[in-house]
Each structure stands twice: as C-alpha cells, then as structure tokens.
Enzyme design. Sequence first.
Site, PDB file in Angstrom:
ATOM      1  N   ASP A 154      44.145 -19.939 -37.710  1.00  0.00           N
ATOM      2  CA  ASP A 154      42.866 -19.271 -37.496  1.00  0.00           C
ATOM      3  C   ASP A 154      42.876 -17.813 -37.927  1.00  0.00           C
ATOM      4  OD1 ASP A 154      44.511 -18.210 -35.585  1.00  0.00           O
ATOM      5  OD2 ASP A 154      43.456 -19.061 -33.866  1.00  0.00           O
ATOM      6  N   ASN A 155      43.789 -17.455 -38.826  1.00  0.00           N
ATOM      7  CA  ASN A 155      43.818 -16.067 -39.283  1.00  0.00           C
ATOM      8  C   ASN A 155      44.348 -16.010 -40.701  1.00  0.00           C
ATOM      9  OD1 ASN A 155      46.915 -15.278 -39.113  1.00  0.00           O
ATOM     10  ND2 ASN A 155      46.423 -16.489 -37.292  1.00  0.00           N
ATOM     11  N   CYS A 195      46.574 -23.491 -55.683  1.00  0.00           N
ATOM     12  CA  CYS A 195      47.014 -23.157 -54.331  1.00  0.00           C
ATOM     13  C   CYS A 195      46.012 -22.167 -53.729  1.00  0.00           C
ATOM     14  CB  CYS A 195      48.430 -22.582 -54.332  1.00  0.00           C
ATOM     15  SG  CYS A 195      48.546 -20.854 -54.895  1.00  0.00           S
ATOM     16  N   CYS A 198      45.557 -19.048 -55.697  1.00  0.00           N
ATOM     17  CA  CYS A 198      44.789 -19.205 -56.936  1.00  0.00           C
ATOM     18  C   CYS A 198      43.320 -18.893 -56.691  1.00  0.00           C
ATOM     19  CB  CYS A 198      44.929 -20.632 -57.482  1.00  0.00           C
ATOM     20  SG  CYS A 198      46.550 -21.041 -58.132  1.00  0.00           S
ATOM     21  N   CYS A 212      36.918 -16.487 -34.739  1.00  0.00           N
ATOM     22  CA  CYS A 212      36.214 -17.324 -33.773  1.00  0.00           C
ATOM     23  C   CYS A 212      35.902 -16.576 -32.491  1.00  0.00           C
ATOM     24  CB  CYS A 212      37.043 -18.571 -33.467  1.00  0.00           C
ATOM     25  SG  CYS A 212      37.030 -19.779 -34.797  1.00  0.00           S
ATOM     26  N   CYS A 270      48.936 -16.850 -61.292  1.00  0.00           N
ATOM     27  CA  CYS A 270      49.014 -16.826 -59.824  1.00  0.00           C
ATOM     28  C   CYS A 270      50.353 -16.230 -59.400  1.00  0.00           C
ATOM     29  CB  CYS A 270      48.860 -18.232 -59.254  1.00  0.00           C
ATOM     30  SG  CYS A 270      49.046 -18.322 -57.453  1.00  0.00           S
ATOM     31  N   CYS A 273      52.339 -19.544 -57.619  1.00  0.00           N
ATOM     32  CA  CYS A 273      52.489 -20.835 -58.302  1.00  0.00           C
ATOM     33  C   CYS A 273      52.263 -20.733 -59.799  1.00  0.00           C
ATOM     34  CB  CYS A 273      51.554 -21.882 -57.697  1.00  0.00           C
ATOM     35  SG  CYS A 273      49.805 -21.694 -58.143  1.00  0.00           S
ATOM     36  N   CYS A 385      28.694  -1.676 -29.739  1.00  0.00           N
ATOM     37  CA  CYS A 385      28.682  -3.115 -30.020  1.00  0.00           C
ATOM     38  C   CYS A 385      29.483  -3.787 -28.904  1.00  0.00           C
ATOM     39  CB  CYS A 385      29.267  -3.408 -31.398  1.00  0.00           C
ATOM     40  SG  CYS A 385      31.012  -2.952 -31.568  1.00  0.00           S
TER      41      CYS A 385
END
Length: 432
Positions: A154-155, A195, A198, A212, A270, A273, A385
């Site tokens: 998630d990061n 990958c 790329c 999230c 790349c 790769c 905020c």
Amino acid sequence: MDIDRQRLGEHSPCLLLNEISQGDSSIFSSATAPFLDKPLPFRVLPVPARCAAGAAPYLPGSDRSGAAALRTSAPDGDGDSAAEPPPGALGTSTGSGGLDPAEVLCCYGDAASAAAALRQLNSTVQYVPYCGALSPRSALQLVRQYDVVADCSDNVPTRYLVNDACVLAGKPLVSGSALRLEGQLVVYNYQGGPCYRCLFPKPPPPETVTNCADGGVLGVVPGIVGCIQALEVLKIVSGMGSSFSRFMLMFDAQEGRFRNIRLRPKRPDCAVCGDNPSVTCLQDYEAFCGSSATDKCRTLHLLSSKDRISVEEYKKLLDEQIPHVLLDVRPQVEVDICRLEHAVHIPLSKLEEKDEEYLKYLEKRICEEKQRTDGQTSFPVYVVCKLGNDSQKAVRILQELPDKAFGPVLARDIKGGLMSWASRIDPTFPQY
C-alpha cells in the site's frame, strides 16, 4: 455443502479451491484441481498491505488478503521449506501431498492475531506468523524461493522494492491496488512484458500520493481486485498464462465497469530490466521515493517554520479575538463530519484549479474581516486541514497568488490540522 465430485470436475473447473474446502476439505486433499493434469504443490507468499489487503483470501487455503508468490516445486517432505524464509511477508506453502500445511508470514505487527483469524476460517491449514517488515536486506532472498509474486502493498517504496526484487530474481509480479472506488491490476515482468519501473521510471512526489488513510477505500473493491489477482496467480502457476502482462485492468466500482488499457512495451533503457540496467542490487527505497514504506499518514514538511503555527498558538489568537480568516481546505465529505464553525471552506482542489468563484468568495471574506483591523499591512489567513499536509499545499498556492487578488495576506498553516486540535485543544471535537 454437499458437492458431487464428478459434476464438480466436469462443470466447475474454475471454482476457487478455498471456497470448496469450506464445504468439503477432502475434495482437494491432494491439490488436484480439475483443470490440471497432476497435483500442483506450491508456495504462496503474500507481501501484504498494513491490513493485508489483496489476493491471499482468494488463494487456496487462505482467507486473508496480501501479496503472494507461488513455488511450483514441492517443499521438503515434512511440509516445510529447506531454508526458513526471512521475516517480512505473508506466505502459504503446500506439502508434497496437498494444499497444507501453510505458512503465513506477516509484514505487520499483528501477525499472531491475523493467523488466529485465519485459523478460524480454515482450520485445515497450518499458519505460522512471522513479524517484521519486508526490507531490501531480506526481499531478494525471499522472492528467489518462489515462482510468482503478488504485490498487494500500500505504499510506493514497497512497490519499487518488490518490483526490483522480482526482476533481479526473474519472477513475474501480479500487482493489484485499490483506492476509494477504483482498482487496478497488472502483471509485470512476465513473458517479455514491462516491469513497474518501465511504466514509472521515477516515483511521484510524496505530496501528490494519496494513501488509503487519507483517501479511503471501499472494502469490496480490494476484494474484487484480490479475486482477479488470485485468478491470475493460479493461471500463471498452472501454465495457462496471464491476460494482463501487456494490459492494465481498470475497475470503476462507481460505474460498475471494467476496461483494459494497453501498456507501453518493455523499455530498453529501463533502470532494472533494460539492456544496460543501472539497478543491479536492491537499494534504499524510502530515500529513492522520498517517503516512508507505510500507508500511515505521512507528515509533509513543505513550509518553513515561520509559515506555520501550532494549535496552541491558534487557540491563543482566537481567545484574543485577533482578526483573521481560517481557511478549511478539506473535501466536502470531511467537512460534513466536523468543522470549526468560523472556518471558510474551500477544497484544496478548487485552489489548485484557481477556481474564480471560490477565489472571489475567499476575497470577499478577507475584505469583510479586514474591516475589523486597523489597516495592518498583511492580513493573516490561517489554513487548516485534517492532518496539516494539504494545508501546507494550500499555503503555497496562496503565497503564489498576486497581491491584487486579495491584497497583501500572510498565509500560514496550522501544524497537525484538526486532529491535533482535537487531541490537544478540544477533546470533544470528533476524530475520524
């Protein structure tokens, strides 16, 4: 659930093995899926998000999400691998005779509680929790033990880490992600396809990344992405191939639509790769991305200390009734949850767009408050905020606006945002 084995083999070749095992665990005791010619022992290595969201719940013998890697060579006869994998991932392995035992290696602190929850869902699988985060030191050694990796992290730093480890180890990567009401799935480094680097040679600026914790995700969405992710893993490990090595699957839950986007081919230049790769070993990905390998809310530092005030300082100027404008730049859905009554609400997105209607509204409120002053040169505008990140972005925008827009203003953000206000000034203020 009473299942006719012959009908299952003839008419239901693609039923998820885990679903069947809940009804009759003996059906696949030797891991003989109907669409395979022979038993397929394998290892599954989920590299999960903080809450383990992704493919693992939909893979045989597992009921939680995560990223996964599968090894098609059978482990040792006792059901364990010859070398114990380092901590830092979630995984399942099969013994030579079937789907279990399984090992679950968790990338988050509550590994034991996750294993306990999984055990309640499927007691026929053995779950062994390991605590620790996936790191450049352990990732390559771990990935080399598997045949397919499914990334549900998630990061951004972890995604680059897992991608580079898969490329260096020569493993395909089934990558899934979800945010709000949208999901994506791609298979990287598979059959000559691109990958992750790329497509994304450089990481995005940390302040542009929505996680999230800030953006939220509807739980059904990662469930849907995880199902498809598990399907692609099973197709690859069974030799059927993947549908998404050159296409990205986009899922829009709001509209209920799936669509495929053709990917650019593998880049010869790349960094990992390409023909002459510059990345030949794993690196410090947090330094590379400029952010932490976590989905927890990151604290940005975009402004100097003179452009920021604490919640205690803001409370003091409120008590002293010093004229100013408080600008709340949260999305409307968050303002509907809670707000400071005297705040002017303009979403950050409207400031970024330089929306004339909203800017005129802000100008009007500033002019009204200016009438209470003694003609001070720079009128104070404080920006708030939820956590003090978006407010810094808003201050930057206000500082770049010409003086003729509002006259001279002194824009400053409130450190820690409304959550800091709730914890340090007003404990009755809602936290979300």
